[in-house]
Design a protein around this motif. Structure first.
Motif, PDB file in Angstrom:
ATOM      1  N   LEU A 189       0.611  -1.177   0.063  1.00 14.67           N
ATOM      2  CA  LEU A 189      -0.091  -0.033  -0.071  1.00 14.67           C
ATOM      3  C   LEU A 189       0.768   1.332  -0.096  1.00 14.67           C
ATOM      4  O   LEU A 189       1.584   1.228   0.899  1.00 14.67           O
ATOM      5  CB  LEU A 189      -0.964  -0.045   1.090  1.00 14.67           C
ATOM      6  CG  LEU A 189      -1.830   1.104   1.207  1.00 14.67           C
ATOM      7  CD1 LEU A 189      -2.899   0.997   0.218  1.00 14.67           C
ATOM      8  CD2 LEU A 189      -2.658   0.914   2.770  1.00 14.67           C
ATOM      9  N   CYS A 190       0.861   1.980  -1.088  1.00 14.89           N
ATOM     10  CA  CYS A 190       1.410   3.371  -1.098  1.00 14.89           C
ATOM     11  C   CYS A 190       0.500   4.465  -0.734  1.00 14.89           C
ATOM     12  O   CYS A 190      -0.609   4.580  -1.281  1.00 14.89           O
ATOM     13  CB  CYS A 190       2.065   3.611  -2.579  1.00 14.89           C
ATOM     14  SG  CYS A 190       3.381   2.369  -2.948  1.00 14.89           S
ATOM     15  N   VAL A 191       0.931   5.323   0.326  1.00 15.37           N
ATOM     16  CA  VAL A 191       0.128   6.672   0.585  1.00 15.37           C
ATOM     17  C   VAL A 191       1.013   7.757   0.496  1.00 15.37           C
ATOM     18  O   VAL A 191       2.142   7.920   0.910  1.00 15.37           O
ATOM     19  CB  VAL A 191      -0.009   6.431   2.111  1.00 15.37           C
ATOM     20  CG1 VAL A 191      -1.091   7.659   2.568  1.00 15.37           C
ATOM     21  CG2 VAL A 191      -0.815   4.999   2.386  1.00 15.37           C
ATOM     22  N   ASP A 192       0.548   8.731  -0.644  1.00 14.21           N
ATOM     23  CA  ASP A 192       1.279   9.850  -0.960  1.00 14.21           C
ATOM     24  C   ASP A 192       0.945  10.954  -0.192  1.00 14.21           C
ATOM     25  O   ASP A 192      -0.218  11.438   0.074  1.00 14.21           O
ATOM     26  CB  ASP A 192       0.625  10.069  -2.390  1.00 14.21           C
ATOM     27  CG  ASP A 192       1.371  11.356  -3.155  1.00 14.21           C
ATOM     28  OD1 ASP A 192       2.815  11.583  -2.371  1.00 14.21           O
ATOM     29  OD2 ASP A 192       0.866  11.745  -4.172  1.00 14.21           O
ATOM     30  N   THR A 193       1.848  11.314   0.806  1.00 20.32           N
ATOM     31  CA  THR A 193       2.085  12.452   1.638  1.00 20.32           C
ATOM     32  C   THR A 193       2.479  13.675   1.131  1.00 20.32           C
ATOM     33  O   THR A 193       2.447  14.547   2.271  1.00 20.32           O
ATOM     34  CB  THR A 193       2.559  11.866   2.990  1.00 20.32           C
ATOM     35  OG1 THR A 193       3.936  11.602   2.576  1.00 20.32           O
ATOM     36  CG2 THR A 193       1.980  10.446   3.745  1.00 20.32           C
ATOM     37  N   SER A 194       2.711  13.654  -0.186  1.00 16.00           N
ATOM     38  CA  SER A 194       3.407  14.965  -0.697  1.00 16.00           C
ATOM     39  C   SER A 194       2.408  15.941  -0.804  1.00 16.00           C
ATOM     40  O   SER A 194       2.564  17.421  -0.898  1.00 16.00           O
ATOM     41  CB  SER A 194       4.163  14.666  -1.900  1.00 16.00           C
ATOM     42  OG  SER A 194       3.134  14.215  -2.907  1.00 16.00           O
ATOM     43  N   GLY A 201      -3.328  10.321  -2.318  1.00  5.09           N
ATOM     44  CA  GLY A 201      -2.997   9.173  -3.218  1.00  5.09           C
ATOM     45  C   GLY A 201      -2.636   7.963  -2.853  1.00  5.09           C
ATOM     46  O   GLY A 201      -1.608   7.722  -2.177  1.00  5.09           O
ATOM     47  N   ILE A 202      -3.805   6.984  -2.631  1.00  2.00           N
ATOM     48  CA  ILE A 202      -3.639   5.714  -1.918  1.00  2.00           C
ATOM     49  C   ILE A 202      -3.609   4.828  -3.070  1.00  2.00           C
ATOM     50  O   ILE A 202      -4.871   4.584  -3.640  1.00  2.00           O
ATOM     51  CB  ILE A 202      -4.839   5.739  -0.807  1.00  2.00           C
ATOM     52  CG1 ILE A 202      -4.865   6.753   0.076  1.00  2.00           C
ATOM     53  CG2 ILE A 202      -4.907   4.284  -0.276  1.00  2.00           C
ATOM     54  CD1 ILE A 202      -5.986   6.724   1.034  1.00  2.00           C
ATOM     55  N   LYS A 203      -2.830   3.639  -3.270  1.00  2.00           N
ATOM     56  CA  LYS A 203      -2.968   2.756  -4.122  1.00  2.00           C
ATOM     57  C   LYS A 203      -2.392   1.485  -3.533  1.00  2.00           C
ATOM     58  O   LYS A 203      -1.508   1.297  -2.589  1.00  2.00           O
ATOM     59  CB  LYS A 203      -1.990   3.227  -5.273  1.00  2.00           C
ATOM     60  CG  LYS A 203      -2.264   4.330  -6.143  1.00  2.00           C
ATOM     61  CD  LYS A 203      -1.335   4.693  -7.372  1.00  2.00           C
ATOM     62  CE  LYS A 203      -1.911   5.994  -8.350  1.00  2.00           C
ATOM     63  NZ  LYS A 203      -1.169   6.060  -9.272  1.00  2.00           N
ATOM     64  N   ALA A 204      -2.793   0.244  -4.064  1.00  3.57           N
ATOM     65  CA  ALA A 204      -2.551  -0.978  -3.649  1.00  3.57           C
ATOM     66  C   ALA A 204      -1.788  -1.803  -4.698  1.00  3.57           C
ATOM     67  O   ALA A 204      -2.484  -1.669  -5.867  1.00  3.57           O
ATOM     68  CB  ALA A 204      -3.568  -1.877  -3.249  1.00  3.57           C
ATOM     69  N   PHE A 205      -1.106  -2.288  -4.490  1.00  9.52           N
ATOM     70  CA  PHE A 205      -0.228  -3.260  -5.453  1.00  9.52           C
ATOM     71  C   PHE A 205       0.115  -4.372  -4.974  1.00  9.52           C
ATOM     72  O   PHE A 205       0.157  -4.902  -3.905  1.00  9.52           O
ATOM     73  CB  PHE A 205       1.389  -2.610  -6.004  1.00  9.52           C
ATOM     74  CG  PHE A 205       1.208  -1.181  -6.434  1.00  9.52           C
ATOM     75  CD1 PHE A 205       0.902  -1.005  -7.706  1.00  9.52           C
ATOM     76  CD2 PHE A 205       1.114  -0.022  -5.489  1.00  9.52           C
ATOM     77  CE1 PHE A 205       0.993   0.338  -8.413  1.00  9.52           C
ATOM     78  CE2 PHE A 205       1.000   1.089  -5.842  1.00  9.52           C
ATOM     79  CZ  PHE A 205       1.084   1.554  -7.400  1.00  9.52           C
TER      80      PHE A 205
END
Length: 358
Positions: A189-194, A201-205
């Motif tokens: 899980l990538c959580v974009d904190t920028s 931006g929350i994406k799952a791979f």
């Protein structure tokens, strides 16, 4: 013997081919009109896909195309953001463990998360405190035994070389991840904190290994949505209603309203009534021709109205009256029983007193 129509059609092959085009165009126009009337999507001829000579991509396409999706609870996202805010000085990102379970066959529910102490270095890559991960996982499973390790998270919007090192740890037995037929590998899980955009931006791979090259790893994105339960939504709406009432009271110069005095049932009925009014206004506007009607909205309204049974008003009033009479009867019988018990206690007390003095 050949039938007459065979000879005529064979003799007039050119004429037959000339009359087929208008008939086909009429049929296609009729189908287009029917599709437009019922709001059906137009049927388009599928284009022949180009040939692919990449064996790895073909194998990946066959292995990845599965109906796997993720549902993330907001608490898990909030803990990721809290860990990022409390990160050590100089740290560029935060990584941690995702907890949850597999439900509804192909849906992975991510319900909780906790950060893992780590250190990024240029020489050794990523140094993780594996003992801390095991201790935190044991404590969490004492509280909620159903939650298991389903993946890991990291803050940022890109997957770099160190992600493979972290992903390798969560694929091993030391992370307590158990592969299954639905979830063969941990979810990343990538959580974009920028905050580059207006929303997170929350994406799952998921990582899929290729059979052509063992060192080739590919992360493929899977569908993800943030979802809460109905009880949590009602609680959040209650808090938002109390906040709105407090703000209105402060602006008006009055005392803020206590949250205990706000009736959630009354607020729900008011919200339902406002939705009914909006629907009624929309239907009237469509019937008068002011607004063009949407077929999807009409079908949704029809489904919602037909889902509930139509009850007569008199039947509802009779039901309420009968239930009220039953409640009054129960109250009357309880008061009668209480009076009888008190009278019996007084008689027994009087009888015992008189028996002591013959």
């Amino acid at each position: 013997l050949k039938p007459a129509w065979f000879e005529s059609s064979a003799g007039r092959s050119g004429a037959g081919s000339g009359t087929c085009a208008p008939n086909c165009s009429v049929i296609m126009a009729t189908q287009h009109a029917i599709s437009a009337m019922w709001g059906l999507p137009e049927k388009r001829n599928r284009a022949v896909p180009p040939k692919c000579f990449n064996i790895a991509s073909r194998l990946q396409k066959m292995s990845v195309e599965q109906p796997l999706s993720c549902r993330v609870h907001p608490v898990a996202i909030l803990k990721v953001l809290d860990a990022y805010v409390r990160r050590p000085e100089g740290a560029k990102r935060t990584i941690g463990t995702l907890l949850g379970w597999i439900s509804e066959g192909r849906v992975v529910d991510i319900t909780d998360s906790f950060p893992v102490v780590h250190k990024d270095s240029d020489e050794a890559g990523v140094l993780m405190d594996q003992d801390y991960h095991k201790e935190m996982l044991a404590l969490r499973q004492k509280v909620s035994p159903r939650e298991v390790v389903v993946g890991w998270f990291s803050t940022g919007d890109e997957i770099n070389a160190t992600s493979l090192q972290i992903h390798g740890f969560y694929c091993s037995k030391d992370s307590k991840f158990t592969p299954s037929a639905v979830l063969a590998g941990p979810i990343h899980l990538c959580v974009d904190t920028s905050l580059a955009s207006q929303s997170f931006g929350i994406k799952a791979f998921v990582n899929v290994n290729t059979t052509v090259a063992e060192s080739l790893h590919q992360f493929h994105e899977v569908p993800l949505r943030v979802q809460t339960s109905a009880a949590e939504k009602s609680g959040i709406s209650q808090l938002m209603q109390a906040r709105r009432a407090t703000r209105e009271a402060v602006v008006g110069g009055g005392a803020p309203k206590d949250i205990a005095s706000i009736d959630g049932f009354e607020g729900g009925l008011k919200e339902l009534l406002s939705l009914f009014k909006r629907i009624q206004e929309y239907v009237r506007a469509v019937m008068s021709g002011k607004v063009e009607g949407d077929l999807a909205v009409g079908r949704g309204l029809t489904t919602a109205l037909c889902a509930e049974p139509v009850i007569d008003i008199e039947a509802v009033e009779n039901l309420c009256n009968s239930s009220l009479q039953d409640a009054l009867m129960v109250v009357y019988l309880s008061n009668l029983t209480r009076t009888q018990i008190s009278i019996a206690e007084k008689i027994n007390a009087q009888y015992n007193v008189t028996s002591e003095f013959p």
